[in-house]
Design a protein around this motif. Structure first.
Motif: not given
Length: 282
Positions: A101-122
């Motif tokens: 669900g987070v990946e789908e929102i962040l997809r327009p930002c690029g590198f959305f999978r890595a960014k999803t891991r970062s924001v959920i992890g932090l």
């Protein structure tokens, strides 16, 4: 028949000229400090309302937005975060989120999978280690997934009022153009530039330099002819020096144009609500 006198060999003119040219002396440190501080004063007058161009309402939102801004524009992040924060308003909410669900929102930002891991992890780290609150110390922030010194100083300076230098790509490019340092490592740039200014200036200095890099001192073709610090810049002439041509290179950004004195967001709109030209653009 009279013998001709041998002619004296003429000294090569080019060699004589070369010997007369004195090697350029390095700028004395004190002179460089004065020049750097004068540049910052002029930029402060040029961008009196310089501020973070990421939209946020609290330290958590600023932290997430700054992590998402890597390899994309602030505008793109600002278009993405409202949906993210509406669905996951707290660290606890984002920590428990379904990654898809987070990946789908962040997809327009690029590198959305890595960014999803970062924001959920932090967010999990904030929830488990800091009671769901963003810490206000550098040593704590840099322990969070996806958070380095640059991101930490953005948060410290703009959410907690603690001075810090944000060494992003614009900052690195400009301070090297201005010969404040020859370093390429961000941590070393931070240390060298920080020593040129009082600590209380660090956060605003970062905003001034970054705004100037986005609006006038571009990477490929800086608008030298429209630059307020041109007389102080060792790299003057790398870009367009003709004033009229240089004006066409100015970038229109949220929060005003070079030289404007109005509060954002009205600063970049005319009376009819349309984009206004930069001041002095005719």
């Amino acid at each position: 028949m009279a013998e001709s006198k041998p002619r004296k060999a003429a000294a090569p003119k080019q060699a004589a000229k070369q010997s007369a040219v004195k090697p350029k002396q390095p700028e004395p440190h004190l002179a460089m400090v004065r020049r750097a501080r004068k540049i910052n004063r002029i930029l402060a007058e040029t961008y009196p309302y310089a501020h973070p161009e990421l939209d946020f309402e609290n330290p958590f939102q600023l932290l997430i937005a700054t992590v998402l801004s890597a390899q994309t524009t602030d505008l793109r992040v600002n278009q993405t975060t409202p949906a993210l924060f509406a669905k996951y308003p707290t660290p606890e909410d984002l920590a428990a989120a379904n990654p898809e669900g987070v990946e789908e929102i962040l997809r327009p930002c690029g590198f959305f999978r890595a960014k999803t891991r970062s924001v959920i992890g932090l967010s999990k780290a904030l929830t488990e280690d800091f009671g769901g609150e963003v810490p206000g110390k550098l040593e704590d922030l840099v322990k969070l997934p996806g958070v380095g010194r640059k991101t930490a100083f953005v948060v410290l300076g703009n959410a907690f009022g603690r001075p810090g230098i944000t060494v992003d790509t614009h900052f690195q490019r400009l301070v090297r153009r201005w010969k404040w340092t020859d370093e390429t490592d961000p941590d070393k740039i931070e240390a060298v530039v920080g020593a040129l200014f009082p600590k209380s200036d660090w956060t605003d200095l970062s905003h001034h330099v970054i705004w100037h890099g986005r609006r006038i001192c571009h990477a490929r073709k800086p608008a030298c002819g429209a630059c307020p610090i041109a007389p102080l810049c060792p790299a003057y002439g790398e870009g367009e020096t003709d004033p009229e041509k240089a004006k066409k290179l100015l970038k229109y950004e949220k929060g005003g144009y070079p030289g404007q004195r109005l509060n954002p967001p009205q600063a970049y709109l005319d009376a009819g609500g349309k984009p206004a030209p930069p001041l002095g653009a005719g």
